[in-house]
Design an enzyme around this catalytic site. Structure first.
Site, short mmCIF file in Angstrom:
data_model
loop_
_atom_site.label_atom_id
_atom_site.label_comp_id
_atom_site.label_asym_id
_atom_site.label_seq_id
_atom_site.Cartn_x
_atom_site.Cartn_y
_atom_site.Cartn_z
N ASP A 21 3.53 -6.72 11.55
CA ASP A 21 3.79 -5.45 10.88
C ASP A 21 4.28 -4.47 11.96
OD1 ASP A 21 3.74 -3.39 8.89
OD2 ASP A 21 1.82 -2.73 9.70
N ASP A 23 4.34 -0.40 11.74
CA ASP A 23 3.58 0.84 11.91
C ASP A 23 2.10 0.55 12.12
OD1 ASP A 23 5.91 2.46 11.39
OD2 ASP A 23 5.67 1.95 9.28
N GLY A 71 1.05 0.67 4.32
CA GLY A 71 1.58 -0.69 4.23
C GLY A 71 2.40 -1.01 3.01
N SER A 149 8.78 -0.29 5.48
CA SER A 149 9.55 0.92 5.74
C SER A 149 11.05 0.69 5.67
CB SER A 149 9.19 1.47 7.13
OG SER A 149 10.00 2.57 7.45
N ASN A 151 12.91 2.57 7.25
CA ASN A 151 13.33 3.07 8.55
C ASN A 151 12.93 2.15 9.69
OD1 ASN A 151 14.35 5.64 7.49
ND2 ASN A 151 12.21 6.07 7.06
N ASP A 207 -2.34 -4.25 10.27
CA ASP A 207 -3.44 -3.27 10.34
C ASP A 207 -3.76 -2.68 8.98
OD1 ASP A 207 -1.06 -1.68 10.14
OD2 ASP A 207 -2.21 0.03 10.92
#
Length: 256
Positions: A21, A23, A71, A149, A151, A207
């Site tokens: 993942d 972020d 998430g 995301s 982004n 996370d």
């Protein structure tokens, strides 16, 4: 699990790929997302309070963020949080402007807030995470980043990490390919497909509860939960095989 817990060893004999993942795992952008969500929802809720006379209860950057939006694709996050407040907003269309009080409109406005903060403040990677990625690649273990995301590419570029991964599956891919967002396993399975590895031979590192649930649902060989805030038990209950507080606790076996 604490920083003194035993180190986890990943062996190239057991796993062909590790899917990360973004972020909160690779980059310290979870707090940027949380701040952008708070800016969005507090303004929305204040306006709604003025219109309805109902009390204004602000968005909680910790509890609400982790429970409802962390998430997930941002449209799902908007829907989940508003539902938690008993609000049913129209879904709208993907090209809704930021003034539209629709799920898509609010999601697009959140995107603007996030990009503004990213431009202003930049982004820092987690050094231990990047060291792990480099070690895996040195042992011929494939790596991918899997993020909800839109982004993702911009964040990787800002953090100087764009060249570290063999594949990237992000929110744009989820939309383009009509994949189900986390906690569905679709994005992780797409990454495994692109890397040409079997899910049972791949590790998911997450996370967020939704991401851990996705890794478990996809039948991956192992799911590592990264606990950045005292949520070890919750991550285990969501399906993590093991939980670490830092990816410095994960080592890679050196194969001859």
């Amino acid at each position: 699990m604490t920083d003194t817990a035993p180190i986890i060893t990943l062996s190239p004999r057991d796993y062909d790929a590790v899917l990360f993942d973004l972020d909160g795992v690779l980059t310290q952008t979870a707090k940027v997302h949380a701040a952008a969500w708070k800016e969005l929802f507090d303004a929305f809720l204040e306006q709604r309070s003025a219109e309805t006379g109902q009390p204004f209860v602000p968005f909680d950057s910790d509890a609400d963020y982790r429970r409802h939006v962390d998430g997930k694709p941002r449209q799902d996050g908007v829907t989940a949080f508003l539902a938690s407040r008993g609000i049913d907003a129209p879904r709208g269309a993907p090209d809704d402007g930021p003034d539209a009080r629709t799920v898509y409109g609010l999601g697009n406005l959140k995107d603007q807030y996030f990009l503004r903060r990213l431009t202003q403040d930049g982004v820092e990677p987690y050094a231990a995470a990047i060291a792990l990625v480099r070690t895996l690649r040195a042992q011929a273990v494939k790596t991918a980043v899997v993020s909800s995301s839109n982004n993702c590419a911009a964040v990787l570029e800002a953090a100087g990490l764009a060249d570290l991964f063999d594949a990237r599956v992000d929110g744009l891919d989820v939309t383009r390919l009509a994949l189900n967002g986390k906690p569905a396993p679709d994005a992780f399975l797409e990454a495994a497909r692109r890397l040409e590895v079997e899910p049972s031979r791949a590790v998911v590192v997450e996370d967020a509860m939704a991401g851990v649930e996705a890794g478990r649902a996809g039948g991956f060989g192992s799911v590592i939960g990264v606990d950045r805030g005292g949520r070890s038990l919750a991550l285990r209950q969501a399906g993590a095989n093991v939980v670490v507080t830092s990816l410095a606790q994960v080592q890679v076996a050196t194969e001859p």
